[in-house]
Write a protein that holds these residues in place. Structure first.
Motif, PDB file in Angstrom:
ATOM      1  N   LEU A  71       0.655  -1.229  -0.015  1.00 40.02           N
ATOM      2  CA  LEU A  71      -0.001  -0.169   0.009  1.00 40.02           C
ATOM      3  C   LEU A  71       0.787   0.846  -0.280  1.00 40.02           C
ATOM      4  CD1 LEU A  71      -2.791  -0.909   2.538  1.00 40.02           C
ATOM      5  CD2 LEU A  71      -3.249  -1.064   0.070  1.00 40.02           C
ATOM      6  N   SER A  72       2.420   1.126   0.066  1.00 35.82           N
ATOM      7  CA  SER A  72       2.776   2.252   0.262  1.00 35.82           C
ATOM      8  C   SER A  72       2.938   3.144  -0.883  1.00 35.82           C
ATOM      9  CB  SER A  72       4.288   1.304   0.074  1.00 35.82           C
ATOM     10  OG  SER A  72       4.581   1.363  -1.235  1.00 35.82           O
ATOM     11  N   TRP A  73       3.287   4.461  -1.130  1.00 34.52           N
ATOM     12  CA  TRP A  73       2.541   5.605  -1.533  1.00 34.52           C
ATOM     13  C   TRP A  73       3.845   5.238  -3.236  1.00 34.52           C
ATOM     14  CZ3 TRP A  73       6.759   8.631  -4.165  1.00 34.52           C
ATOM     15  CH2 TRP A  73       7.327   9.256  -2.810  1.00 34.52           C
ATOM     16  N   GLY A  74       4.705   4.797  -3.011  1.00 36.09           N
ATOM     17  CA  GLY A  74       5.345   4.691  -4.448  1.00 36.09           C
ATOM     18  C   GLY A  74       4.929   3.851  -5.649  1.00 36.09           C
ATOM     19  N   ILE A  75       4.670   2.744  -4.700  1.00 39.10           N
ATOM     20  CA  ILE A  75       4.163   1.692  -5.183  1.00 39.10           C
ATOM     21  C   ILE A  75       2.911   2.377  -6.238  1.00 39.10           C
ATOM     22  CG2 ILE A  75       2.979  -0.490  -5.705  1.00 39.10           C
ATOM     23  CD1 ILE A  75       5.572  -0.817  -5.169  1.00 39.10           C
ATOM     24  N   GLN A  76       1.897   2.693  -5.686  1.00 39.81           N
ATOM     25  CA  GLN A  76       0.253   3.398  -5.657  1.00 39.81           C
ATOM     26  C   GLN A  76       0.546   4.465  -6.338  1.00 39.81           C
ATOM     27  OE1 GLN A  76      -2.799   4.255  -3.193  1.00 39.81           O
ATOM     28  NE2 GLN A  76      -1.683   3.001  -1.661  1.00 39.81           N
TER      29      GLN A  76
END
Length: 471
Positions: free
Chosen positions: A145-150
């Motif tokens: 759910l990390s911002w970089g992945i999203q």
């Protein structure tokens, strides 16, 4: 309850066996759930024509060429441009067999969702092995759910989706002291993107450092891989890419100078991005792990670049950092929970739950996956349906000049060029977003782009204008 010292009953053994299977299957279930979330987010964005750039169209043209065993020419970058002269990413050819069966941009989006979701598996397994199943699962979910992945999932398609699982599997092997496996997972990075040879070198150096006492031969091998990775990157930058590009490597001027103000230009934005990389994802504890050095090459070229797009938390640029910081955190937690300082141990004990809580809170409010809870996400706007009916007037196989809005409705069946970038090639059709009125009269605009040609207006829908060349 069995008496102490007695053998568990059949029912107890069955319960324990089921619990063990559930625990072992949890990382796979997490990866499957993340895949579903990523795929729905990507595909619904495409369905609503919300692509933010021309990247998906570019990569579809490359994959389509590979699928029909042709050189990867990408006319969106200019007539006859070879994608290997832009970025060295031959790995995308792996999508070609699937695209041959399902020739649609959705194929690329689903593959990207699968690859990025797959990376959660090694992150969760490695974290669980070091910290226990509950904390490992918490870190795996926080990573997914990390911002970089999203942000990467939200941003159309990009070749870095291959790098994310490769790095995750490589670092999992490194933490398990499987030195050669770590190097083996890292080597394919050379085929993902030109700068990742330096990332491979950093990975290999960390492997050499970790293996230096336990396995000196593996450490020497890792040092050799580090040199080979750096040399391969230099070769790709200076020889391979220029061999496919008429004007050499087009990004040199972006990779140097730091923009206005030199390397300190945009310092506030860069520090903000660095804070996002380290604080909500690791609580700064990842700074205690040498694995974090694997992130330095990516942060280095981004922050030394003169292009402000590279400095921020937007787009896909931070995705390759996320498995690094996640597993650096797991490594640091493993050490910190044995610290002689009670405060450090208490912080390490609480941190997995804290980073998961931060990821959940951001996902529910400001990050792309929050849109999965909105009803409008799943419908096709009437405007999009009208635009698709307009584009249906374009026959298959013809040359079309377009901007980024309609690109991915056309690249699977037409020869598509970027608007104003046909370099003398005459399109049969021209379609663009004229809603802002800056282009003026559509026919006059088309004839300015192609002097000596005549165009007729075929229709308008949702702000888009379609013209056909008559002469």
């Amino acid at each position: 309850m069995p008496i102490s010292g007695s053998r568990p009953s059949t029912g107890d053994r069955t319960t324990l066996d089921l619990a063990g299977r559930a625990a072992r299957g949890a990382p796979y279930a997490l990866a499957a759930a993340l895949f579903l979330a990523y795929a729905v987010l990507s595909v619904t964005r495409h369905r609503r024509m919300e692509e933010g750039s021309w990247d998906l169209g570019i990569f579809e043209q490359a994959v389509r060429a590979y699928a029909w065993l042709r050189p990867p020419l990408v006319d969106l970058k200019g007539p006859g441009s070879n994608i290997l002269g832009d970025h060295f990413s031959p790995v995308v050819a792996l999508i070609a067999p699937l695209y041959r069966v399902f020739p649609t941009p959705v194929t690329l989006l689903v593959v990207q969702a699968a690859l990025i979701a797959l990376s959660a598996l090694p992150v969760t397994r490695a974290s669980a092995k070091l910290l226990g199943r509950a904390r490992g699962l918490a870190l795996g979910a926080a990573y997914g759910l990390s911002w970089g992945i999203q942000r990467a999932v939200e941003f159309d398609f990009h070749e870095i989706c291959f790098a994310v699982p490769l790095l995750a599997f490589a670092l999992e092997a490194l933490l398990a002291r499987r030195w050669r496996a770590a190097l083996g997972w890292g080597l394919p990075l050379l085929l993902v993107k030109e700068d990742l040879g330096i990332t491979l070198a950093a990975l290999a150096l960390v492997t050499a450092w970790r293996a230096r006492r336990a396995d000196p031969r593996a450490a020497r091998l890792a040092a050799a891989v580090a040199l080979a990775g750096a040399a391969a990157a230099a070769l790709v930058f200076t020889v391979v890419i220029p061999a496919f590009a008429a004007d050499g490597y087009a990004y040199w001027e972006k990779l140097g100078g730091g923009g206005a103000g030199g390397p300190l230009g945009g310092l506030g934005t860069k520090l903000t991005t660095l804070g996002w990389v380290l604080v909500p994802t690791t609580g700064l504890l990842a700074l205690r792990s040498p694995l974090l050095l694997v992130a330095v090459p990516t942060l280095g070229w981004r922050f030394l670049s003169g292009d402000p797009h590279y400095w921020s938390t937007d787009y896909h640029y931070s995705a390759v950092l996320m498995p690094v910081v996640a597993l650096a955190l797991a490594d640091a937690l493993d050490t910190a929970r044995r610290s002689p300082r009670p405060r450090v141990r208490a912080y390490a004990h609480q941190l997995p739950g804290a980073v998961l809580a931060a990821a959940l809170a951001l996902s529910a409010t400001s990050l792309p996956l929050a849109r999965l809870g909105e009803r409008s996400t799943y419908g096709k706007p009437a405007r999009v349906a009208a635009v698709e009916r307009l584009l249906a007037q374009i026959p298959d196989g013809v040359r079309v000049e377009a901007d980024h809005g309609p690109l991915t409705r056309l690249t699977s069946r037409c020869q598509v060029y970027w608007i104003g970038g046909t370099q003398g090639v005459l399109p049969a059709f021209l379609v663009y977003d004229g809603s802002d009125g800056r282009a003026g009269d559509p026919v006059a605009f088309a004839e300015r782009l192609h002097p000596g040609s005549r165009f007729a207006l075929m229709g308008e829908a949702g702000g888009y204008v379609l013209l056909q060349r008559m002469l």
